[in-house]
Scaffold this active site. Sequence first.
Site, PDB file in Angstrom:
ATOM      1  CD  GLU A 243      -3.186   0.582   0.376  1.00  0.00           C
ATOM      2  OE1 GLU A 243      -2.683   1.480  -0.330  1.00  0.00           O
ATOM      3  OE2 GLU A 243      -4.402   0.474   0.567  1.00  0.00           O
ATOM      4  CG  ASP A 244      -1.000   4.701  -1.592  1.00  0.00           C
ATOM      5  OD1 ASP A 244      -1.681   3.944  -0.858  1.00  0.00           O
ATOM      6  OD2 ASP A 244      -1.523   5.561  -2.327  1.00  0.00           O
TER       7      ASP A 244
ATOM      8  CG  PHE B 165      -4.175  15.329   1.044  1.00  0.00           C
ATOM      9  CD1 PHE B 165      -5.124  14.389   1.442  1.00  0.00           C
ATOM     10  CD2 PHE B 165      -3.785  15.359  -0.283  1.00  0.00           C
ATOM     11  CE1 PHE B 165      -5.671  13.498   0.532  1.00  0.00           C
ATOM     12  CE2 PHE B 165      -4.325  14.482  -1.203  1.00  0.00           C
ATOM     13  CZ  PHE B 165      -5.270  13.550  -0.801  1.00  0.00           C
TER      14      PHE B 165
ATOM     15  CG  ASP C 249      -6.205   8.559   5.727  1.00  0.00           C
ATOM     16  OD1 ASP C 249      -5.682   9.173   6.656  1.00  0.00           O
ATOM     17  OD2 ASP C 249      -7.167   9.018   5.084  1.00  0.00           O
TER      18      ASP C 249
ATOM     19  NE  ARG D  67      -2.971   8.464  -9.526  1.00  0.00           N
ATOM     20  CZ  ARG D  67      -3.582   8.007  -8.433  1.00  0.00           C
ATOM     21  NH1 ARG D  67      -2.876   7.644  -7.393  1.00  0.00           N
ATOM     22  NH2 ARG D  67      -4.901   7.942  -8.376  1.00  0.00           N
TER      23      ARG D  67
HETATM   24  P1  IMP Z   1      -7.885   4.558   3.880  1.00  0.00           P
HETATM   25  O1  IMP Z   1      -8.906   3.568   3.390  1.00  0.00           O
HETATM   26  O2  IMP Z   1      -8.527   5.757   4.512  1.00  0.00           O
HETATM   27  O3  IMP Z   1      -6.827   3.940   4.765  1.00  0.00           O
HETATM   28  O4  IMP Z   1      -7.217   5.169   2.622  1.00  0.00           O
HETATM   29  C1  IMP Z   1      -6.263   4.561   1.948  1.00  0.00           C
HETATM   30  C2  IMP Z   1      -6.142   5.167   0.578  1.00  0.00           C
HETATM   31  O5  IMP Z   1      -6.568   6.524   0.517  1.00  0.00           O
HETATM   32  C3  IMP Z   1      -4.689   5.166   0.224  1.00  0.00           C
HETATM   33  O6  IMP Z   1      -4.319   3.958  -0.374  1.00  0.00           O
HETATM   34  C4  IMP Z   1      -4.585   6.371  -0.681  1.00  0.00           C
HETATM   35  O7  IMP Z   1      -4.860   5.967  -2.010  1.00  0.00           O
HETATM   36  C5  IMP Z   1      -5.654   7.317  -0.186  1.00  0.00           C
HETATM   37  N1  IMP Z   1      -5.064   8.330   0.724  1.00  0.00           N
HETATM   38  C6  IMP Z   1      -5.114   8.386   2.064  1.00  0.00           C
HETATM   39  N2  IMP Z   1      -4.444   9.428   2.565  1.00  0.00           N
HETATM   40  C7  IMP Z   1      -3.930  10.070   1.497  1.00  0.00           C
HETATM   41  C8  IMP Z   1      -3.091  11.229   1.344  1.00  0.00           C
HETATM   42  O8  IMP Z   1      -2.650  11.920   2.291  1.00  0.00           O
HETATM   43  N3  IMP Z   1      -2.780  11.576   0.062  1.00  0.00           N
HETATM   44  C9  IMP Z   1      -3.196  10.855  -1.028  1.00  0.00           C
HETATM   45  N4  IMP Z   1      -3.952   9.767  -0.929  1.00  0.00           N
HETATM   46  C10 IMP Z   1      -4.329   9.370   0.320  1.00  0.00           C
HETATM   47 MG    MG Z   2      -4.064   3.556  -2.190  1.00  0.00          MG
END
Ligand code: IMP
Ligand code: MG
Length: 174
Positions: A96-97, A149, A100, A162
């Site tokens: 995963e990148d 962010f 969050d 990106r």
């Molecule tokens: P989660 O489901 O809230 O954990 O979100 C995960 C996904 O949301 C990540 O894989 C990202 O693609 C996107 N995401 C969450 N935070 C950020 C951020 O700060 N910048 C860009 N994308 C984010």
């Molecule tokens: Mg992602």
Amino acid sequence: MSRPRIFIDREEIARKVAVLAARIRADYEGKNPVLIGALKGSFVFMSDLVRALDMPLAVDFISVSSYGNGRESCGEVQLIQDLKGPVQGRDVLVVEDIIDTGLTLACILENLKKKGAASVKVCALLDKPSRRRVPVHIDYIGFTVPDRFIVGYGLDFNEGYRYLPDVCLLEDDC
Ligand code: IMP
Ligand code: MG
């Protein structure tokens, strides 16, 4: 919007990728894991990680979306594109990148559990623990980041940024 500001530069990212790869290589010695990239954000990290790993492995991708076009999670996770290959009996490493809220990862882990993977671990370049809504275990974490962010190195804001080679903060979020 002004140009994003570098938060973690490309050299620091490369050093971290090498450290993560060394740990993963040791843990998966003699195995042939499937690395599953969570699209789209992980594609840059994934491509650097597999080359740093330099070991037998397979790759597959899954696309799950909990985000609309803005910055906030809507809390509803949707499977956009499933894996192409089977993972039954395989050692799986989810790449995963950023983690969050944890909703995306929880959904991916649920999907993999149903498919009968032998083992499932998680590697995330970035972890934003202050925003967690569901508890998730991350086995390999690159950097823990504050609630800002982030864009670049695969991460986007409305599909932009990106391509930036460094992990950056949007200027108006600094
Ligand atoms: P989660 O489901 O809230 O954990 O979100 C995960 C996904 O949301 C990540 O894989 C990202 O693609 C996107 N995401 C969450 N935070 C950020 C951020 O700060 N910048 C860009 N994308 C984010
Ligand atoms: Mg992602």
